[in-house]
Design a protein around this motif. Structure first.
Motif, PDB file in Angstrom:
ATOM      1  N   ALA A 187       0.821  -1.213   0.000  1.00 51.46           N
ATOM      2  CA  ALA A 187       0.000   0.000   0.000  1.00 51.46           C
ATOM      3  C   ALA A 187       0.851   1.258   0.000  1.00 51.46           C
ATOM      4  N   LYS A 188       2.112   1.133   0.420  1.00 55.62           N
ATOM      5  CA  LYS A 188       3.018   2.287   0.467  1.00 55.62           C
ATOM      6  C   LYS A 188       3.987   2.307  -0.716  1.00 55.62           C
ATOM      7  N   GLY A 189       3.832   1.339  -1.638  1.00 54.05           N
ATOM      8  CA  GLY A 189       4.805   1.182  -2.705  1.00 54.05           C
ATOM      9  C   GLY A 189       4.282   1.515  -4.085  1.00 54.05           C
ATOM     10  N   ASP A 190       5.192   1.472  -5.053  1.00 55.48           N
ATOM     11  CA  ASP A 190       4.906   1.713  -6.465  1.00 55.48           C
ATOM     12  C   ASP A 190       4.955   0.372  -7.188  1.00 55.48           C
ATOM     13  N   GLY A 191       3.798  -0.123  -7.604  1.00 53.57           N
ATOM     14  CA  GLY A 191       3.734  -1.426  -8.245  1.00 53.57           C
ATOM     15  C   GLY A 191       4.324  -1.467  -9.635  1.00 53.57           C
ATOM     16  N   ASP A 192       4.675  -0.303 -10.186  1.00 60.27           N
ATOM     17  CA  ASP A 192       5.227  -0.251 -11.542  1.00 60.27           C
ATOM     18  C   ASP A 192       6.734  -0.012 -11.564  1.00 60.27           C
ATOM     19  N   ARG A 193       7.343   0.175 -10.392  1.00 60.89           N
ATOM     20  CA  ARG A 193       8.787   0.441 -10.376  1.00 60.89           C
ATOM     21  C   ARG A 193       9.581  -0.765 -10.882  1.00 60.89           C
ATOM     22  N   PHE A 194       9.210  -1.949 -10.437  1.00 57.16           N
ATOM     23  CA  PHE A 194       9.893  -3.169 -10.855  1.00 57.16           C
ATOM     24  C   PHE A 194       8.931  -4.020 -11.683  1.00 57.16           C
ATOM     25  N   HIS A 195       9.390  -4.469 -12.842  1.00 60.82           N
ATOM     26  CA  HIS A 195       8.538  -5.337 -13.656  1.00 60.82           C
ATOM     27  C   HIS A 195       8.824  -6.793 -13.301  1.00 60.82           C
ATOM     28  N   LEU A 196       7.810  -7.491 -12.909  1.00 56.33           N
ATOM     29  CA  LEU A 196       7.918  -8.907 -12.569  1.00 56.33           C
ATOM     30  C   LEU A 196       7.054  -9.717 -13.531  1.00 56.33           C
ATOM     31  N   PRO A 197       7.406 -10.978 -13.754  1.00 56.54           N
ATOM     32  CA  PRO A 197       6.652 -11.794 -14.715  1.00 56.54           C
ATOM     33  C   PRO A 197       5.232 -12.084 -14.230  1.00 56.54           C
ATOM     34  N   ARG A 198       4.370 -12.366 -15.195  1.00 59.13           N
ATOM     35  CA  ARG A 198       2.992 -12.798 -14.917  1.00 59.13           C
ATOM     36  C   ARG A 198       2.889 -14.252 -15.370  1.00 59.13           C
ATOM     37  N   PRO A 199       3.267 -15.207 -14.529  1.00 58.85           N
ATOM     38  CA  PRO A 199       3.336 -16.608 -14.956  1.00 58.85           C
ATOM     39  C   PRO A 199       2.006 -17.130 -15.503  1.00 58.85           C
ATOM     40  N   MET A 200       2.096 -17.845 -16.619  1.00 57.74           N
ATOM     41  CA  MET A 200       0.969 -18.523 -17.271  1.00 57.74           C
ATOM     42  C   MET A 200       0.005 -17.567 -17.958  1.00 57.74           C
ATOM     43  N   LYS A 201       0.193 -16.259 -17.810  1.00 54.98           N
ATOM     44  CA  LYS A 201      -0.759 -15.316 -18.380  1.00 54.98           C
ATOM     45  C   LYS A 201      -0.857 -15.504 -19.893  1.00 54.98           C
ATOM     46  N   GLY A 202      -2.070 -15.637 -20.388  1.00 55.72           N
ATOM     47  CA  GLY A 202      -2.319 -15.803 -21.808  1.00 55.72           C
ATOM     48  C   GLY A 202      -2.176 -17.208 -22.327  1.00 55.72           C
ATOM     49  N   LYS A 203      -1.748 -18.145 -21.478  1.00 48.95           N
ATOM     50  CA  LYS A 203      -1.575 -19.522 -21.925  1.00 48.95           C
ATOM     51  C   LYS A 203      -2.889 -20.290 -21.834  1.00 48.95           C
TER      52      LYS A 203
END
Length: 351
Positions: A187-203
């Motif tokens: 809640a105190k952070g920036d969710g876009d600062r670091f890009h992390l994978p979205r496993p299985m997304k679109g599969k």
């Protein structure tokens, strides 16, 4: 109709009495968090010993709060699995002893079915509905078609969602349990600062995976200056939470498509399990359900995490269908809701 429920499958010892008009007459839960916190996770032997020390007292408290004697019960239900087998044995033996002494039917309840049917206790939801069950030991998408009738649409192929939250919290130096800590810091952070994978997304399919995102967080944390600044911790948590929520939502979207194709009368998306307490995930799923023309439903937080009211209710649902179990029922460390589904490899307590 009155049913006593007993829950001892993991790190909560609980007892509850539920009536068939959906009234919870008593609901007592003893958490073991303080016992396990020094170890950063659940120690099965400590959990089993704590259940043994406290289950009788908690059952007595529940009965006293409901103002009932055992003779006034119609049945006794206890979690028969899946779970940490030492704890499951404690609850099953307590339930059997009460049932035998009081001359009442005994019901061994699948812990996952307790979660699956909670929405019928709280909101009287009609079958069929889609359930996302996300906790420290499970992450599954299930078509709930009736009492004892479930179709697994997707499951984790590696780690459970809650396990990933706990491990990420540990990586950034937060406390146990990790889920609430990650949410608070995110809640105190920036969710876009670091890009992390979205496993299985679109599969294809509806299966989940969380090991890749967990490893990505590990590599990210190793790359940051030590000790971690508070803002780094907050941004890592925010990035992980966003990635996990998006991954879960993508898998759930595919499950909604399957449900609407095979069971077009489906109108509810239900979420249960400890991870269901995460506000970001709830918001994401609520938006998803709305776009699909479905109603999003999450039971109260105290009934999302492990509790005995859900066990009593699941037992009551089975009992009024004429079902019960023999007193030689053997506790089960694994107990799939859909025995026809391919065996899953998930982490923690598998089913």
């Amino acid at each position: 109709m009155l049913v006593l429920g007993i829950e001892t499958s993991c790190d909560e010892t609980a007892a509850a009495i539920v009536a068939d008009d959906r009234t919870i007459l008593a609901d007592v839960v003893l958490s073991q968090l303080d016992d396990h916190r020094p170890y950063g996770g659940i120690v099965p032997e400590i959990a089993a010993r704590s259940h043994l020390d406290h289950v009788d007292r908690l059952i007595g408290q529940a009965m006293a709060r409901a103002g009932l004697t055992f003779d006034q019960l119609d049945a006794v239900a206890a979690t028969g699995g899946p779970g940490l087998i030492g704890g499951v044995m404690v609850g099953v033996m307590a339930g059997k002893a009460i049932a035998l002494a009081a001359g009442k039917p005994f019901l061994a309840v699948n812990h996952l079915e307790g979660h699956a049917l909670t929405a019928r206790l709280t909101h009287d939801v009609a079958f069929p509905y889609l359930l996302l069950l996300a906790s420290g030991g499970h992450c599954q998408l299930l078509a709930v078609l009736g009492v004892g009738h479930y179709r697994r649409l997707g499951t984790t192929i590696d780690d459970a969602a809650g396990e990933a939250f706990d491990k990420v919290a540990k990586m950034v130096g937060l406390g146990y349990p990790g889920g609430p800590q990650v949410q608070e810091w995110a809640a105190k952070g920036d969710g876009d600062r670091f890009h992390l994978p979205r496993p299985m997304k679109g599969k294809p399919g509806c299966d989940f995976s969380f090991s890749g995102i967990k490893n990505a967080v590990r590599l990210l944390v190793e790359s940051l200056e030590k000790p971690l600044f508070d803002q780094d911790k907050a941004d890592v948590c925010a990035g992980f939470q966003k990635a996990a929520a998006e991954s879960i939502a993508d898998r759930t979207r595919r499950a909604i498509e399957l449900m609407q194709a095979q069971w077009p009368q489906t109108s509810h998306l239900v979420v249960a399990g400890g991870v269901a307490a995460n506000k970001a995930l709830r918001a994401s799923l609520e938006q998803l359900a709305g776009r699909a023309g479905m109603t999003f439903l999450a039971p109260p937080l105290n009934l999302c995490t492990d509790n005995a009211a859900m066990i009593a209710w699941a037992g009551l649902e089975r009992f009024r269908l004429g079902q019960s179990d023999r007193l030689d029922f053997a506790p089960r460390p694994r107990w799939p809701l859909d025995p026809t589904a391919p065996k899953a490899k998930g982490a923690g307590i598998k089913a």
